[in-house]
Design a protein around this motif. Sequence first.
Motif, PDB file in Angstrom:
ATOM      1  N   HIS A   1      52.765  21.193  15.371  1.00 38.83           N
ATOM      2  CA  HIS A   1      51.861  22.090  16.111  1.00 38.83           C
ATOM      3  C   HIS A   1      50.977  21.356  17.122  1.00 38.83           C
ATOM      4  CE1 HIS A   1      49.315  20.726  12.790  1.00 38.83           C
ATOM      5  NE2 HIS A   1      48.274  21.070  13.523  1.00 38.83           N
ATOM      6  N   ALA A   2      50.384  20.269  16.665  1.00 38.40           N
ATOM      7  CA  ALA A   2      49.473  19.546  17.559  1.00 38.40           C
ATOM      8  C   ALA A   2      50.226  19.016  18.758  1.00 38.40           C
ATOM      9  CB  ALA A   2      48.812  18.406  16.820  1.00 38.40           C
ATOM     10  N   GLU A   3      51.375  18.398  18.488  1.00 36.25           N
ATOM     11  CA  GLU A   3      52.160  17.792  19.562  1.00 36.25           C
ATOM     12  C   GLU A   3      52.548  18.828  20.613  1.00 36.25           C
ATOM     13  OE1 GLU A   3      55.410  15.499  18.044  1.00 36.25           O
ATOM     14  OE2 GLU A   3      56.198  15.152  20.049  1.00 36.25           O
TER      15      GLU A   3
ATOM     16  N   LEU B   1      49.297  20.232  22.354  1.00 37.98           N
ATOM     17  CA  LEU B   1      48.700  19.182  23.204  1.00 37.98           C
ATOM     18  C   LEU B   1      49.565  18.957  24.436  1.00 37.98           C
ATOM     19  CD1 LEU B   1      47.485  16.447  20.652  1.00 37.98           C
ATOM     20  CD2 LEU B   1      46.104  18.141  21.862  1.00 37.98           C
ATOM     21  N   ALA B   2      50.868  18.943  24.231  1.00 37.47           N
ATOM     22  CA  ALA B   2      51.779  18.731  25.362  1.00 37.47           C
ATOM     23  C   ALA B   2      51.672  19.900  26.342  1.00 37.47           C
ATOM     24  CB  ALA B   2      53.208  18.592  24.851  1.00 37.47           C
TER      25      ALA B   2
ATOM     26  N   ALA C   1      48.588  19.494  28.362  1.00 38.85           N
ATOM     27  CA  ALA C   1      48.699  18.354  29.287  1.00 38.85           C
ATOM     28  C   ALA C   1      49.801  18.578  30.324  1.00 38.85           C
ATOM     29  CB  ALA C   1      48.994  17.080  28.491  1.00 38.85           C
TER      30      ALA C   1
ATOM     31  N   ARG D   1      52.942  18.842  29.838  1.00 44.31           N
ATOM     32  CA  ARG D   1      54.063  17.934  29.609  1.00 44.31           C
ATOM     33  C   ARG D   1      55.228  18.614  28.869  1.00 44.31           C
ATOM     34  NH1 ARG D   1      51.037  12.393  27.672  1.00 44.31           N
ATOM     35  NH2 ARG D   1      49.388  12.473  29.242  1.00 44.31           N
TER      36      ARG D   1
ATOM     37  N   PHE E   1      43.360  27.810  19.780  1.00 39.75           N
ATOM     38  CA  PHE E   1      43.566  26.355  19.832  1.00 39.75           C
ATOM     39  C   PHE E   1      43.774  25.918  21.277  1.00 39.75           C
ATOM     40  CE2 PHE E   1      45.927  22.455  19.873  1.00 39.75           C
ATOM     41  CZ  PHE E   1      45.581  21.768  18.741  1.00 39.75           C
TER      42      PHE E   1
ATOM     43  N   GLN F   1      41.409  23.430  23.481  1.00 37.39           N
ATOM     44  CA  GLN F   1      41.983  22.183  23.994  1.00 37.39           C
ATOM     45  C   GLN F   1      41.898  22.138  25.523  1.00 37.39           C
ATOM     46  OE1 GLN F   1      42.792  19.541  22.349  1.00 37.39           O
ATOM     47  NE2 GLN F   1      43.664  18.388  24.075  1.00 37.39           N
TER      48      GLN F   1
ATOM     49  N   TRP G   1      40.263  19.306  27.913  1.00 34.18           N
ATOM     50  CA  TRP G   1      41.051  18.705  28.997  1.00 34.18           C
ATOM     51  C   TRP G   1      40.288  18.766  30.316  1.00 34.18           C
ATOM     52  CZ3 TRP G   1      44.775  15.930  27.215  1.00 34.18           C
ATOM     53  CH2 TRP G   1      45.751  15.411  28.073  1.00 34.18           C
TER      54      TRP G   1
ATOM     55  N   HIS H   1      46.423   8.546  26.717  1.00 30.40           N
ATOM     56  CA  HIS H   1      47.167   9.815  26.745  1.00 30.40           C
ATOM     57  C   HIS H   1      46.700  10.686  27.899  1.00 30.40           C
ATOM     58  CE1 HIS H   1      47.966  14.005  25.172  1.00 30.40           C
ATOM     59  NE2 HIS H   1      49.155  13.456  25.087  1.00 30.40           N
ATOM     60  N   LYS H   2      45.387  10.801  28.054  1.00 29.92           N
ATOM     61  CA  LYS H   2      44.833  11.714  29.056  1.00 29.92           C
ATOM     62  C   LYS H   2      44.909  11.143  30.472  1.00 29.92           C
ATOM     63  CE  LYS H   2      42.188  14.783  31.120  1.00 29.92           C
ATOM     64  NZ  LYS H   2      42.999  15.258  32.234  1.00 29.92           N
TER      65      LYS H   2
ATOM     66  N   TYR I   1      53.811   8.965  23.699  1.00 29.83           N
ATOM     67  CA  TYR I   1      53.384   8.533  22.359  1.00 29.83           C
ATOM     68  C   TYR I   1      53.975   7.160  22.000  1.00 29.83           C
ATOM     69  CZ  TYR I   1      51.969  13.423  21.699  1.00 29.83           C
ATOM     70  OH  TYR I   1      51.369  14.645  21.828  1.00 29.83           O
TER      71      TYR I   1
ATOM     72  N   PHE J   1      45.557  13.731  17.326  1.00 31.92           N
ATOM     73  CA  PHE J   1      45.199  15.042  16.775  1.00 31.92           C
ATOM     74  C   PHE J   1      43.756  15.026  16.270  1.00 31.92           C
ATOM     75  CE2 PHE J   1      44.876  18.168  13.334  1.00 31.92           C
ATOM     76  CZ  PHE J   1      45.176  19.315  14.055  1.00 31.92           C
TER      77      PHE J   1
ATOM     78  N   ARG K   1      37.174  18.782  20.564  1.00 33.11           N
ATOM     79  CA  ARG K   1      37.116  20.255  20.675  1.00 33.11           C
ATOM     80  C   ARG K   1      35.825  20.769  20.042  1.00 33.11           C
ATOM     81  NH1 ARG K   1      42.693  19.956  19.606  1.00 33.11           N
ATOM     82  NH2 ARG K   1      42.424  20.413  17.398  1.00 33.11           N
TER      83      ARG K   1
END
Lengths: 166, 193
Positions: A10-12, A15-16, A19, A21, A43, A47, A51, B153-154, B160, B179, B186
């Motif tokens: 989920h996070a990946e 987050l992607a 971003a 990505r 979420f 996020q 960002w 990352h940012k 990764y 994470f 957040r």
Amino acid sequence: MRCPIETEEHAETLLAYCANRLDPAQAAALERHMRSCAACRSFQEAQQTVWEALDTWEAPPVPADFDRRLYQRIEAEGYTWWQRLFQPFRPVLLRQGLPLAAAACLLVMAGIIAQRPGERRPAPAPPAVRVESVQAEQVERTLDDLELLHQFTEATGVEKHSPDSM
Amino acid sequence: MGGAAAALDYDAELMLRVKEGDGASFGLLLEKHRSAVIHFLYRMVQNHAVAEELAQEVFLRVYRSRSTYEPTAKFTTWLFRIATHLALNALRDGKNERGQESLDGSVAELPVRQISDAAPTVEQSMVYRARLEEVRRAVSLLPEKQRAAVLMHKYEEMEYSQIAKVLGCSESAVKSLLFRAYETLRARLAHMA
């Protein structure tokens, strides 16, 4: 699509997505899912806030003399310990060193020339040496001249002191 | 990935030329990666002077290592591994303490981002500075490795796998670091929505 919140990725995935990505197909699938999933939407919104907040943090510009200072350090590493010792004086030595070196060379050359035996100037002869070289006739002539001078002086002296001669 | 592969070849090729004594290739590498390294270090230690000093040390180490360089990894992985190592050491030695103490004052030195064509009002500038200060503080409070992972990352847009190689850990460890870091951010920055 399975809910990203309920899976290990989920996070990946989220987050992607934030971003930018994710490939277009994955992004479209997640967007369809988020329309009906409040948890994923929440979420993603939180996020997205992070960002955008991170986007506002601009780093300062690179200092103008960064490369110059780096190359100076690199150059300094190539020197031996004694070269490093003289490193602070290099600009002065470069500026004034050439005229000083030229002057030193001239002095050394002048010294070498003065010491060369073939070109040594003869020292002035002492007066005694000159007397030895005078001819006997010259002496006789000089003595005659002195005698004549003496006679002339006597003659003129008598005339000067005699009242009869007036 | 094609672009990344091409970049790998080009940077590694340049470094191999440096190894052969080509100083101009070192100049090209410096020109290409200087900003990224300085910006990463600045965000890590949050002190201009320390970041510059560390960035100088990074490139000096790259130059010193030229004779033993082998292109076993991406050049930027190697470069950021050196940078991260130096930044973590500096943070542990407390070299950035001056910067942390003057955090409020140093924000004023940064340029104010101009959002519209018109010059920002005093109020807009103050709001921007306050937000920036909050972001900086939130990042500075992250544990060192989480901070490094977020910054790579940012801002450096690293994969990764590359972050894992820089930090010397597994990819799953990086995912976990990121994470947790983003979860903290957040919570700290939620009010900025």
